[in-house]
Each structure stands twice: as structure tokens, then as C-alpha cells.
Write an enzyme that holds these catalytic residues in place. Structure first.
Site, short mmCIF file in Angstrom:
data_model
loop_
_atom_site.label_atom_id
_atom_site.label_comp_id
_atom_site.label_asym_id
_atom_site.label_seq_id
_atom_site.Cartn_x
_atom_site.Cartn_y
_atom_site.Cartn_z
N LYS A 222 -125.41 77.63 -3.64
CA LYS A 222 -126.85 77.45 -3.73
C LYS A 222 -127.54 78.14 -2.57
CE LYS A 222 -130.53 73.95 -3.53
NZ LYS A 222 -130.87 72.52 -3.40
N GLU A 267 -140.04 64.55 1.05
CA GLU A 267 -138.62 64.47 1.40
C GLU A 267 -138.42 63.94 2.81
OE1 GLU A 267 -134.52 66.94 0.60
OE2 GLU A 267 -136.46 67.75 0.01
#
Length: 471
Positions: A222, A267
Site C-alpha cells: 500500500k 483519525e
């Protein structure tokens, strides 16, 4: 100046806060960490630490611990966020020229779990009293009306409040009208303009395609690629108004303001309270506009597209694994959601998971939040995996110094408590009329450059709306 750092914390009456802490967001230089009505707001600055490079977190940790070690602390409230407090913002990259920083304010107003307080912090040798602390806050709030670029209305502490409650006057009519314009998605006064950042849209999509090629070649699993745009606001950037708009619109996010860095992040990198640490991990995004005009429940659509997507679930699993692996050596017990949930925000839906850990003693003491950040940052959610490969590829493909974007932002106290989010959905105010906005996307096998570009525009939306720019 004396060598002794001294603080006084006194209780306030939380019931008299009109609108909670967001009502204190009246200065463009305010230090801010709020969610819903609670959090911390700071005024002034009595000390600052800066650092660059790979040791920036540990250097800041050492500076803060030395500062509070022999501090004279009088605290009538004694909960996380009382006593000595510093607000901080750290560069994303160890190679960045951007200075990471801790700022110690003169005054802090706090609110959590029905408790409210006021802390005065100083190096001066004068007596600290509750009356003096309230007078200092009065001076900071009362000075707004005389400053260019302020919120447009004075503020005052009610001396008639027996428990020392803080009461803030509402903004002046001009500020209220401007806020209404923002709420309708209209530009403020003169038309704001957007400019290309470090890469054009075509150049950034080419970078995404190159990242996908590297993933398919097996170099990494990723990669998170960010891009920037620059907004020019001829009437001037009102940081306090931006923070108020973000706190009102994005109540499930943590609204932050530190030294020109502003935003509302969904987050949480790490929250530490005593021996308990918590985090919120996001990976997997869907623009809420994609559900417009479709039959059925929008939430059901989000669950089907996000939770039912192998690509989105894979990206989320990588992010969770990254955090739990890095946190495990500091924990004696840990639990995370077995299945991610859908986090609903005004602009997007996210796949989200909460992680909770009981911290273990390391070398005789519980690790501080900055020590944990040193181990956790950067997570796969904002960098990729493996970290070293992803980091090198980011530097090669982005053509961008992220500065504080996607770095830790938050606060810490003398007891080791703190809340540190990841500086997402945010911007850096670079001049009185110029703001640089950032947004990024997780790239995995199967990512489509055009789709990722559209996702960045969805993530720019909170800041664009707060600036009064239609998107």
C-alpha cells in the site's frame, strides 16, 4: 524570568459555557483541540520547542519532561488536560525542513465530562490567583475587538458567575453574516481562487498510476499519496472563523489549530489517559455525493460499497495491522473491533476501527504519548507498507514536502496524558490571504487514478467549505 515553571488550575462552571469550547474560538492565533463541545483552547505563548529530523518526537519528549519535572503545580481539578499543558504539531517526514513544535500557552480553558477549568501558566514570580487567572483570560478575549482580522466581536468573563464561569459574548453581526454565507457554501465578500499545488491533476494521477505499478511489481502492499492546492482569499483568512465552522460541521472529528495549522481530523493516532491508550484507524473512503439520487438508505449504500469491497477491506486491514503491530510492544492487553464500522461524516463515509490497549511498564515506567507516537508514526493509513519503501516512494512521486500534513497534532499534560490526531482534512495558513490545503489517498492494487483524484476533492471539501469556497 525565573527558572520555575508554575501553573494554577481553577474550576469553572461548565453549565454556563454558551455552546461549549467552540465559543472561545475568537482569535486567529488560538490554540485549539476540540470535539463536539469539549477539549482544550489555549491563548498566548510562554515557551516553545522546535526540532527537525528523525529524533524530533524524543527530543520534544525530553524537553517537556524536563520542563515539568520541577514545576510548581497547583491543580484544583486534577483530570487529563489540567495543570501544565502543551499543544503540538509535528512534521510528517523525518526528512522535512518543517519545524515540529510544542507550544506552552499562557492560558488554557478546558471542558470534558461535565467539568470545566481554567489554567494559567507562567515563568514569572508573581502570585498566581484565581482572580488573576480570570483577569488574564479576560485580557486575551477582550483584546479581540481591537485587532485587525479578529473574529469581529469582543468577549468577556462574567464576574458575576460565583464559580468563575466563563461567558463569551456572541460574534458581532458582521461575523454572523459571514458565517451564514459560509453555511450556504458561498464565497466571503470577494471571490476566492484555487491554484495548482506541487503537481497538476494530470501529474498527480500519473503518480498514482506509477504507485500502482510498484505495488503490482511486489515492491509494497500500500502507498498513500497526497496532493496540495492553494486557496487565495482576497478578503483575508479568518482562522478563528474556520475553526468555528469546522467544529460545528464536523462534530465527530477533532478540530485542531496549532500555529497556522488548522483542520478537523477524523483519525486519532493515540489518546493516552493513565495506562489506557486508544486509537481510531480509518482506511477506505466513499464520497457521500456518490449516493445522491440512488434509491434506498444512504448508509446501506455505504455499507455495501465500503464494507463489501475487497479493495477497501484490504486497505483497512493493512492500516489496522500496522497500528496494532507497532503498539503491541508497549501493551499488556489490546482489543480492536473484529469488523470495521461505517463512520459517517458530512462529506464522506469511512471504514473505521477503534483500538484500545492497556499500557505496560517499559523500563520501570509507562511510556509517554510522545514515546508512543515515535513508535507509531507514520502508520500505514498515511504512509503505506512497508513503511521504508512507501516513504521513499512518496518522496519520489509526490514532489511535495508535506510539512505538518498527516503528522501528529494534539496536546499533552505533565501526567503523561494526551490526545494526538493525524493532521488530516486540514491546511496551513501561509499568509494573511493564502492557504495551502492537503489531501491524500490510499493506493493499492486495483486503485484507479481518476477515482483517487475525485476522493481528494471530497477530502478537500471540509476546508473549502470552512473558507467559504463552493466545491
Amino acid at each position: 524570568m525565573t527558572s520555575t515553571f508554575r501553573t494554577l488550575t481553577v474550576a469553572l462552571d461548565a453549565e454556563t459555557f454558551p455552546g461549549g469550547l467552540p465559543s472561545f474560538l475568537v482569535r486567529d492565533d488560538v490554540l485549539c483541540w476540540t470535539r463536539r463541545e469539549a477539549g482544550l483552547v489555549g491563548f498566548g505563548e510562554i515557551a516553545r520547542f522546535t526540532a527537525t529530523g528523525p529524533e524530533r518526537f524524543l527530543e520534544a519528549d525530553i524537553w517537556w519532561r524536563h520542563l515539568v519535572l520541577e514545576a510548581d503545580i497547583e491543580d484544583a481539578v486534577d483530570c487529563p488536560g489540567t495543570g501544565p499543558v502543551a499543544f503540538g504539531s509535528f512534521a510528517f517526514s523525518k526528512a522535512s525542513d518543517h519545524e515540529s513544535r510544542l507550544l506552552v500557552p499562557e492560558i488554557v480553558v478546558g471542558l470534558r465530562d461535565g467539568q470545566a477549568w481554567l489554567t494559567q501558566l507562567t515563568f514569572d514570580d508573581g502570585e498566581l490567583t484565581a482572580v488573576g487567572a480570570r483577569a488574564a483570560l479576560e485580557r486575551w478575549l477582550g483584546s479581540v475587538s481591537g485587532e485587525a482580522g479578529g473574529a469581529g466581536g469582543g468577549s468577556a468573563i462574567s464576574e458575576g458567575a460565583v464559580a468563575g464561569a466563563a461567558v463569551v459574548d456572541p460574534p458581532a453581526p458582521g461575523a454572523a453574516e459571514a458565517g451564514a454565507a459560509v453555511a450556504r457554501g458561498l464565497p466571503l465578500a470577494a471571490e476566492a481562487t484555487l491554484h495548482t499545488g506541487s503537481l497538476s491533476e494530470e501529474g498527480w494521477m500519473a503518480a498514482v498510476a506509477a504507485g500502482v505499478d510498484e505495488i503490482r511489481a511486489g515492491a509494497l502492499e500500500k502507498l498513500v499519496l497526497a496532493r496540495d492546492i492553494v486557496a487565495t482569499v482576497p478578503t483575508g483568512v479568518n482562522a478563528a472563523q474556520v475553526l468555528r465552522e469546522l467544529s460545528a460541521r464536523y462534530r465527530e472529528c477533532w478540530t485542531y489549530g496549532v500555529d497556522g495549522l488548522v483542520g478537523a481530523t477524523p483519525e486519532m493516532l493515540i489518546q493516552v489517559e493513565g495506562r489506557t491508550a486508544q486509537a481510531r484507524v480509518l482506511a477506505g473512503t466513499l464520497d457521500r455525493r456518490d449516493a445522491e439520487g440512488l434509491a434506498g438508505s444512504p448508509l446501506e449504500f455505504a455499507e455495501r460499497v465500503l464494507a463489501g469491497s475487497e479493495k477497501q477491506r484490504h486497505e483497512h486491514d493493512i492500516a489496522i495491522q500496522s497500528l496494532t503491530t507497532q503498539l503491541a510492544p508497549f501493551s499488556e492487553a489490546m482489543n480492536a473491533h473484529s469488523e470495521p464500522f461505517i463512520l459517517e461524516l458530512p462529506n464522506v463515509w469511512h471504514l473505521a476501527s477503534d483500538v484500545k490497549a492497556e499500557l505496560a511498564e517499559v523500563e520501570g515506567h509507562v511510556p509517554t504519548c510522545l514515546a508512543l507516537i515515535n513508535a507509531l508514526h507514520p502508520t500505514a493509513a498515511v504512509c503505506g507498507t512497508p513503511t521504508s519503501v512507501a516513504g521513499a516512494l512518496i518522496r519520489k512521486l509526490e514532489h511535495l514536502d508535506r510539512g505538518p500534513y498527516a503528522g501528529p497534532v494534539g496536546w499533552l499534560d505533565a501526567a503523561g496524558n494526551g490526545e494526538w490526531g493525524i493532521a488530516l482534512r486540514g491546511a496551513v495558513i501561509e499568509s494573511p490571504q493564502s492557504v495551502r490545503l492537503y489531501a491524500g489517498c490510499g493506493v493499492v492494487d486495483g486503485s484507479v487514478p481518476e477515482t483517487e483524484l475525485a476522493e481528494t476533492w471530497a477530502k478537500f471539501r471540509p476546508m473549502l467549505e470552512a473558507l467559504g469556497i463552493s466545491s
